[in-house]
Design a protein around this motif. Sequence first.
Motif, PDB file in Angstrom:
ATOM      1  N   LEU A  48     -51.959  -6.877-105.590  1.00 37.39           N
ATOM      2  CA  LEU A  48     -51.676  -7.291-106.967  1.00 37.39           C
ATOM      3  C   LEU A  48     -51.127  -8.728-107.041  1.00 37.39           C
ATOM      4  N   PRO A  49     -50.162  -9.127-106.204  1.00 41.07           N
ATOM      5  CA  PRO A  49     -49.736 -10.530-106.248  1.00 41.07           C
ATOM      6  C   PRO A  49     -50.876 -11.511-105.965  1.00 41.07           C
ATOM      7  N   LEU A  50     -51.756 -11.153-105.032  1.00 35.93           N
ATOM      8  CA  LEU A  50     -52.871 -12.042-104.729  1.00 35.93           C
ATOM      9  C   LEU A  50     -53.845 -12.116-105.901  1.00 35.93           C
ATOM     10  N   SER A  77     -45.843 -10.382 -95.719  1.00 37.74           N
ATOM     11  CA  SER A  77     -47.139  -9.958 -95.191  1.00 37.74           C
ATOM     12  C   SER A  77     -47.557 -10.824 -94.003  1.00 37.74           C
ATOM     13  N   ALA A  78     -47.291 -12.129 -94.093  1.00 41.25           N
ATOM     14  CA  ALA A  78     -47.653 -13.030 -92.996  1.00 41.25           C
ATOM     15  C   ALA A  78     -46.883 -12.683 -91.726  1.00 41.25           C
ATOM     16  N   VAL A  79     -45.596 -12.334 -91.873  1.00 43.53           N
ATOM     17  CA  VAL A  79     -44.793 -11.962 -90.699  1.00 43.53           C
ATOM     18  C   VAL A  79     -45.358 -10.700 -90.038  1.00 43.53           C
ATOM     19  N   LEU A  80     -45.695  -9.696 -90.855  1.00 45.04           N
ATOM     20  CA  LEU A  80     -46.265  -8.467 -90.299  1.00 45.04           C
ATOM     21  C   LEU A  80     -47.605  -8.731 -89.611  1.00 45.04           C
ATOM     22  N   ARG A 104     -43.826 -13.501-105.789  1.00 42.66           N
ATOM     23  CA  ARG A 104     -45.079 -13.399-105.030  1.00 42.66           C
ATOM     24  C   ARG A 104     -44.992 -14.102-103.676  1.00 42.66           C
ATOM     25  N   ARG A 105     -44.358 -15.268-103.651  1.00 42.21           N
ATOM     26  CA  ARG A 105     -44.286 -15.997-102.383  1.00 42.21           C
ATOM     27  C   ARG A 105     -43.498 -15.217-101.334  1.00 42.21           C
ATOM     28  N   ARG A 106     -42.486 -14.498-101.790  1.00 40.94           N
ATOM     29  CA  ARG A 106     -41.698 -13.691-100.855  1.00 40.94           C
ATOM     30  C   ARG A 106     -42.557 -12.591-100.240  1.00 40.94           C
ATOM     31  N   TRP A 107     -43.373 -11.937-101.070  1.00 37.61           N
ATOM     32  CA  TRP A 107     -44.235 -10.866-100.539  1.00 37.61           C
ATOM     33  C   TRP A 107     -45.306 -11.439 -99.617  1.00 37.61           C
TER      34      TRP A 107
END
Length: 765
Positions: free
Chosen positions: A736-738, A478-481, A471-474
Amino acid sequence: MPSSAVLRRALLALAVVALALWTALTTPPRLGLDLRGGTRIVLETRDTPQVRADAEATDRALEVLRKRVDGLGVAEPSLARSGENRIVVELPGLRDPREAAEVIGRTAQLTVHAVTGTAAAPAGRPAADGTRTLPDPDGGGLLVLAPPALTGDGVKSADAVLDTTTARGWTVDLAFRDGAAADWARLTGAAACAPAGDPARRVAIVLDDRIVSAPAVQAGVSCGAGITGGSTQITGGFSADEARDLAALVEGGALPVPVTTVEQSTVGPTLGAEAIRASALAAVIGLACTGLFVIAVYRLLGLLATIALLLYGLISYAAVVALGATLTLPGLAGFVLAVGIAVDANVLVFERAREEYAALARTTAVRDPRRPLATAFGRAWSAVADSNVTTLLAAGLLFAFATGPVKGFGVTLALGVLASMVTAMVITRLLADAALALPAVRRRPALTGMAGLGRLRTRLNRRAPRLMARRRRWFAGSAVLLLAALAGIGVRGIEFGVEFTGGRDVRYAATRPVDADAARAAVADAGFPDAVVQTTGDDGRDVTVRVGETGDAAHDRITEALTTAAGPVTVERDDLIGPSLGGELRTHALLALGLAVAAQLVYLSVRFRWTYAAAAVAAMVQDVLLVVGLFAWLGKPVDSVFLAALLTVVGYSVNDSVVVLDRLRELRRKGGRIPLADLADRAVAQTLPRTVNTGMGALFVLVALAVLGGDTLADFSVALLAGVVLGMASTVFTALPLAVSLETGNPPPARPAARPAPDRTGAVV
């Protein structure tokens, strides 16, 4: 023998299809001006010291304008009040907006005066005794006019007439009402008493502080008797157009309050015809590709779904024309897009049917394939309803806050969603039940499309993805985008179209290819160095110019500059937005987006836990920011059509997340002690085929629109293509991860243990 429920569904489907077919064949569509050509003008009424421009005054002004428009001879004009103080005028076929704006927007106060003499003093306001001095239209100085003896209220009718018996040419014949006819006789009778050549023998007809005609009473008119019969002529060397415009003004009467033009749009009929052909071709190709894809994936069920899609197109089109909704270019795009979205309900049911078939096959031989299909329809209803409600919310906000053609997009999108539910849950089910009842189909289960889980589902079952463990990787991705999107917004800025800033956007068609740099230099030399000049079209013959100036003088200078640089040019489209209206539309756009987020959050909080709702809305906000950032980096304008695309992305993104979250909720109810992260991975594995297949259905249509829809729909299609792809990704890697993280930190309250059931004697066992 079919059951009563099947008979009811069959009769309902037959009635709906028959009514839709009859409506489509007998009711012509109501095309917007962007499809049939013409001029659209939005007028705003303004307060005066005497009259407030409220809804009542605007309605009175609307009736006056209606008479004036009728006098212009435009076929099927449309006038309607918008809000309290705006009037929308649509004039099909009228290519000269200046003529229309000049005629319908003038105050047009008609008065008739006795001439008392001439003067050397300059023209000015009425004197204390009510007299006024105005220039003589026949030359020779100034005329002194007595207070008005007649006003435009006394005019019964006014007609432009070509006088072939004399050399007067075009005149305007006036007919007075009873009381005004007597006043006219007294006025002309008094003038007839003056000697020939005396200015007092003349009668002045004044329109908006200008004498349009000041004829002398003929010698045959008796002193004191005057001209009887209740009619007269206005002469003045008019052309045919001038006479018709003057007649329209006089007969319409004076506006109770002044009006100003805040928006003006003109579209050539050629451009509209090209848009219809391009959109129709995109619809056919998109439908064909979508149908072939669905058939390849779901076989017999896919073929039946394709037939249902064709009926869906018929039903939704019939609904549009039956309601009298105006079909606009964005509306056509909404109709084509809804075809792609309509695949979603069928895919949801078919994927669920595969699951039910596989579960049943593990315990016994499946002799009746209708059984797992019926179970699939029942269990998929919740996800179908939730996903469609989110799209309806976005369509409703479009209708409430958008203006002009984009309202048509909201209408067609909403009707398309409702029609897709009818076709998927009723018509597709009827066709499938009938086909699966055939012995030949029962003997060949592979033909149905339900006997296998599909390649993607089979691979996922063999090796389930472990997405939630990363999850942290996703979140980092998302933060980079998001940072990249925000950087585009901050560094490049958002280029608002003239609809949101005010200004003028004109599209020209040249007779030969135009060099973009030469066109920019020509427009800059004309005095508009900040204008945005672009060449479009496959052959480079279309030139689009956006400037902040909105006046006709600026428009003429730009047209002359382009003609000098590129040869003769014609105006294909001309959009003018006043700065006050542009700011208002920009505010409405931001309000619509804010309400879209709030509405989705409220609805999902009711249907799910707040943790699920927050996760879905966060993914949706991410998708919106990424699309806006993409347009900022590409330097594409943000206008009302982009707003339509953005709100559709809102609905689609939440739609996609809802399906996966709905499956996670179902798995959690029967998952026992299985960790939530593992259940979320299963939910992804079970719904990913639906996500991909539905996305492919929409992508086929959007690619067809992007390639074939022309320049007008290119940006719309790009925004939606990005939104669909981002929506599919954000569901898996953000929503879903959130949801799992929020649920882990905020577990639901434990349910109270069920009380043991008493035995028959009343003792607790």
